[in-house]
Design a protein around this motif. Structure first.
Motif, PDB file in Angstrom:
ATOM      1  N   ASP A 161       0.827  -1.221  -0.089  1.00 20.70           N
ATOM      2  CA  ASP A 161       0.076   0.136  -0.031  1.00 20.70           C
ATOM      3  C   ASP A 161       0.978   1.228  -0.022  1.00 20.70           C
ATOM      4  N   THR A 162       1.467   1.580  -1.175  1.00 16.15           N
ATOM      5  CA  THR A 162       2.430   2.615  -1.407  1.00 16.15           C
ATOM      6  C   THR A 162       1.504   4.018  -1.126  1.00 16.15           C
ATOM      7  N   GLU A 163       2.337   4.851  -0.390  1.00 18.44           N
ATOM      8  CA  GLU A 163       2.092   6.207  -0.185  1.00 18.44           C
ATOM      9  C   GLU A 163       2.837   7.374  -0.462  1.00 18.44           C
ATOM     10  N   ALA A 164       4.139   7.109  -0.630  1.00 16.65           N
ATOM     11  CA  ALA A 164       5.049   8.184  -0.550  1.00 16.65           C
ATOM     12  C   ALA A 164       6.266   7.882  -1.471  1.00 16.65           C
ATOM     13  N   ILE A 165       7.034   8.869  -1.726  1.00 14.91           N
ATOM     14  CA  ILE A 165       7.992   8.542  -2.865  1.00 14.91           C
ATOM     15  C   ILE A 165       9.201   9.464  -2.702  1.00 14.91           C
ATOM     16  N   THR A 166      10.325   9.162  -2.680  1.00 17.13           N
ATOM     17  CA  THR A 166      11.542  10.030  -2.745  1.00 17.13           C
ATOM     18  C   THR A 166      12.664   9.382  -3.508  1.00 17.13           C
ATOM     19  N   PRO A 167      13.602  10.260  -4.159  1.00 16.81           N
ATOM     20  CA  PRO A 167      14.857   9.761  -4.870  1.00 16.81           C
ATOM     21  C   PRO A 167      15.558   9.059  -3.914  1.00 16.81           C
ATOM     22  N   ASP A 168      16.348   7.921  -4.596  1.00 17.24           N
ATOM     23  CA  ASP A 168      17.311   7.238  -3.690  1.00 17.24           C
ATOM     24  C   ASP A 168      18.842   7.828  -3.841  1.00 17.24           C
ATOM     25  N   GLY A 169      19.107   8.993  -4.827  1.00 16.92           N
ATOM     26  CA  GLY A 169      20.251   9.586  -5.211  1.00 16.92           C
ATOM     27  C   GLY A 169      20.958   9.033  -6.282  1.00 16.92           C
ATOM     28  N   SER A 170      20.480   7.790  -6.565  1.00 18.52           N
ATOM     29  CA  SER A 170      21.363   6.910  -7.607  1.00 18.52           C
ATOM     30  C   SER A 170      20.367   6.464  -8.788  1.00 18.52           C
ATOM     31  N   GLY A 171      19.410   7.205  -8.965  1.00 21.65           N
ATOM     32  CA  GLY A 171      18.066   7.074 -10.126  1.00 21.65           C
ATOM     33  C   GLY A 171      17.038   6.147  -9.679  1.00 21.65           C
ATOM     34  N   GLY A 172      17.052   5.627  -8.428  1.00 23.67           N
ATOM     35  CA  GLY A 172      15.874   4.872  -8.288  1.00 23.67           C
ATOM     36  C   GLY A 172      15.164   5.595  -7.080  1.00 23.67           C
ATOM     37  N   PHE A 173      14.155   4.924  -6.559  1.00 15.62           N
ATOM     38  CA  PHE A 173      13.308   5.648  -5.406  1.00 15.62           C
ATOM     39  C   PHE A 173      13.117   4.821  -4.107  1.00 15.62           C
ATOM     40  N   TRP A 174      12.862   5.515  -3.089  1.00 14.96           N
ATOM     41  CA  TRP A 174      12.343   5.061  -1.745  1.00 14.96           C
ATOM     42  C   TRP A 174      10.686   5.180  -1.641  1.00 14.96           C
ATOM     43  N   LEU A 175      10.125   4.118  -1.511  1.00 10.29           N
ATOM     44  CA  LEU A 175       8.571   4.387  -1.224  1.00 10.29           C
ATOM     45  C   LEU A 175       8.280   3.920   0.145  1.00 10.29           C
ATOM     46  N   SER A 176       7.247   4.802   0.790  1.00  9.54           N
ATOM     47  CA  SER A 176       6.869   4.209   2.159  1.00  9.54           C
ATOM     48  C   SER A 176       5.332   3.250   1.663  1.00  9.54           C
ATOM     49  N   ASP A 177       5.215   2.408   2.581  1.00 11.05           N
ATOM     50  CA  ASP A 177       4.139   1.159   2.374  1.00 11.05           C
ATOM     51  C   ASP A 177       3.576   1.278   3.825  1.00 11.05           C
ATOM     52  N   GLU A 178       2.319   1.487   3.659  1.00 15.57           N
ATOM     53  CA  GLU A 178       1.419   1.609   4.984  1.00 15.57           C
ATOM     54  C   GLU A 178       1.354   0.350   5.498  1.00 15.57           C
ATOM     55  N   TYR A 179       1.394  -0.892   4.939  1.00 10.57           N
ATOM     56  CA  TYR A 179       1.326  -2.079   5.369  1.00 10.57           C
ATOM     57  C   TYR A 179       2.758  -2.263   6.028  1.00 10.57           C
ATOM     58  N   GLY A 180       2.557  -2.965   7.102  1.00  9.40           N
ATOM     59  CA  GLY A 180       3.890  -3.391   7.838  1.00  9.40           C
ATOM     60  C   GLY A 180       4.183  -2.571   9.166  1.00  9.40           C
ATOM     61  N   PRO A 181       4.499  -1.263   8.907  1.00 11.89           N
ATOM     62  CA  PRO A 181       4.817  -0.549   7.670  1.00 11.89           C
ATOM     63  C   PRO A 181       6.292  -1.009   7.177  1.00 11.89           C
ATOM     64  N   PHE A 182       6.183  -0.606   5.866  1.00 14.24           N
ATOM     65  CA  PHE A 182       7.597  -0.807   5.255  1.00 14.24           C
ATOM     66  C   PHE A 182       8.192   0.203   4.334  1.00 14.24           C
ATOM     67  N   LEU A 183       9.445   0.285   4.201  1.00 11.94           N
ATOM     68  CA  LEU A 183      10.070   1.040   3.404  1.00 11.94           C
ATOM     69  C   LEU A 183      10.707   0.099   2.298  1.00 11.94           C
ATOM     70  N   LEU A 184      10.334   0.731   0.854  1.00 13.38           N
ATOM     71  CA  LEU A 184      10.565  -0.114  -0.100  1.00 13.38           C
ATOM     72  C   LEU A 184      11.864   0.570  -0.874  1.00 13.38           C
ATOM     73  N   HIS A 185      12.921   0.061  -1.371  1.00 18.05           N
ATOM     74  CA  HIS A 185      13.699   0.437  -2.285  1.00 18.05           C
ATOM     75  C   HIS A 185      13.433   0.082  -3.674  1.00 18.05           C
ATOM     76  N   ILE A 186      13.072   0.966  -4.605  1.00 20.42           N
ATOM     77  CA  ILE A 186      12.822   0.407  -6.093  1.00 20.42           C
ATOM     78  C   ILE A 186      13.627   1.120  -7.013  1.00 20.42           C
ATOM     79  N   ALA A 187      13.939   0.461  -8.145  1.00 15.81           N
ATOM     80  CA  ALA A 187      14.755   0.904  -9.425  1.00 15.81           C
ATOM     81  C   ALA A 187      13.411   1.755 -10.327  1.00 15.81           C
TER      82      ALA A 187
END
Length: 451
Positions: A161-187
């Motif tokens: 259940d993604t809710e927010a996004i920020t750059p990772d500084g290397s071309g990808g992103f970090w997402l916040s996830d309401e489940y868990g809650p979790f942090l997701l690192h994505i390309a």
């Protein structure tokens, strides 16, 4: 009053600017590729072309080319609506249970804002869903997914259940996830590279680790709502509302939590974001919409919700947590959510300081949810709304005048009861008004730079 001085002790040099000194531009976001969510359910005649895409749950600024501004935005878990309880657990209708949460590029060029480049989230097993976690996993709040006919849907350990996004500084992103809650690192293409969540305690089973166990006490549908990358590389995530420890602190706690995570070292810290008890009927009503970094210890925060007089607020605060206590050590004795203001002070617990800088409603903002916040430059912000995919649930034939959907219980056949007695009540899906269903981008120009 001691409570006021404890929660809001710092005074910033710059006072909040009057609305008349703030200039706001707003745009309705277009989808040139006709991105919509297919729907063939029970109420399809009301949604002949499916649901409008629900971007805007998170927003990050990615660049400027002349007058053209680009952002990346993220959907949440998909078209969902309020539902009756199911076997004593909170329910939620998932109108398109096969929806895959996604990121999109948002471009503002001249007077046109457009969304394109849809990238569904996926891992090594393929596309992920937005369905809730199994009840056996740490961080699950036992939320039950129901179909549009109130039949139980399967849960999913890979659901997000993604809710927010920020750059990772290397071309990808970090997402916040309401489940868990979790942090997701994505390309950049939506591939999930890493997942961090509440570290399981003895006897618990988890699907991710690395974050403090205590955040598992998120309220249902109130996990990580905001995320930002600080200048020093740490990831800061905001729990949307107060934690509900052992089911007893959601309306007692005087703050919600900001969780710092350093991807380079794995080190974590937690800070209290203060809430004003005089403003809210119940402390658990306050919600964070999104956050964005200013400095290593300063962020902007959207705080919103209906106050004790049922008046809706969407406010942007500048928050400084440089002098705030790390709650980690205090949690070993007793989580601070149990404490009143005097006890927090006696324990030496200091919450973050905050100052209101923008009242979105005073600028003409009308949507209920401001959920994307981006910093374009020191005096320019961008805000997006969550349009809930243009749908809502409505109760038909209410029993005994009870009109709140959550007061009813759904059984395995999809029929409703109230206080143990069968009813003729039902739940249907209806479109939101065209204004409420529109995805909006607001550009806000402050009268002086944020320092």
């Amino acid at each position: 009053m001691r409570l006021h001085s404890l929660l809001f002790s710092a005074v910033f040099a710059t006072a909040a600017a009057p609305a008349a000194d703030i200039h706001a531009e707003h745009y309705q976001i277009a989808f040139p590729n006709q991105d919509r969510v297919a729907y063939q359910g029970a109420w399809k005649t009301r949604f002949p072309t499916g649901f409008p895409m629900g971007i805007g749950s998170g927003l990050t600024f990615t660049g400027r080319n002349g007058n053209q501004l680009t952002f990346v935005t993220v959907t949440d878990r998909g078209p969902n609506a309020d539902a009756p309880a199911y076997q004593g657990q909170e329910g939620k209708i998932f109108a398109a249970p096969d929806f895959t949460p996604s990121i999109m590029t948002l471009t503002l060029d001249g007077n046109q804002a457009t969304a394109s480049a849809l990238h569904p989230l996926h891992d090594e097993k393929g596309p992920v869903s937005g369905l809730p976690l199994p009840a056996t996993l740490v961080g699950s709040t036992r939320e039950v997914a129901l179909s549009d006919q109130l039949k139980k849907l399967p849960d999913d350990a890979r659901g997000v259940d993604t809710e927010a996004i920020t750059p990772d500084g290397s071309g990808g992103f970090w997402l916040s996830d309401e489940y868990g809650p979790f942090l997701l690192h994505i390309a950049a293409d939506g591939n999930i590279l890493q997942k961090f969540g509440p570290t399981p305690a003895d006897g618990e089973t988890g699907i991710a680790t690395g974050l403090p166990n205590i955040i598992k006490w998120r309220q249902p549908n109130r996990g990580f709502e905001g995320v930002t990358r600080l200048p020093d590389g740490r990831i800061l995530a905001a729990v949307q509302s107060t934690l509900d420890i052992d089911g007893k602190t959601r309306d007692k706690a005087l703050f919600t939590r900001l969780v710092s995570f350093d991807p380079a070292t794995g080190k974590t810290a937690m800070y209290g974001y203060p809430l004003d008890p005089s403003h809210w009927k119940k402390m658990g009503d306050a919600k964070i919409g999104d956050i964005v970094a200013l400095k290593n210890h300063q962020i902007l925060v959207i705080e919103q919700g209906a106050d004790k007089d049922k008046v809706m607020h969407n406010l942007i605060y500048r928050v400084d947590f440089g002098d705030a206590s790390d709650l980690t050590t205090f949690d070993q004795q007793q989580p601070a959510e149990w404490n009143d203001a005097a006890t927090l002070a006696s324990r030496g617990i200091r919450l973050a300081d905050k100052q209101q800088i923008v009242d979105l409603r005073a600028l003409g903002w009308e949507p209920e949810k401001a959920e994307g916040l981006a910093l374009i430059d020191a005096s320019t912000l961008a805000v997006t709304n969550d349009n809930d995919f243009g749908l809502q649930s409505v109760l038909t034939h209410p029993a005994n005048g009870v009109k709140k959907i959550g007061s009813y219980q759904a059984n395995a056949e999809g029929t409703l009861s109230l206080e143990g007695k069968a009813t003729q009540a039902g739940v249907e899906l209806e479109p939101l008004s065209s204004d409420e269903a529109a995805s909006q981008l607001w550009i806000i120009h402050l009268p002086q730079p944020l320092k």
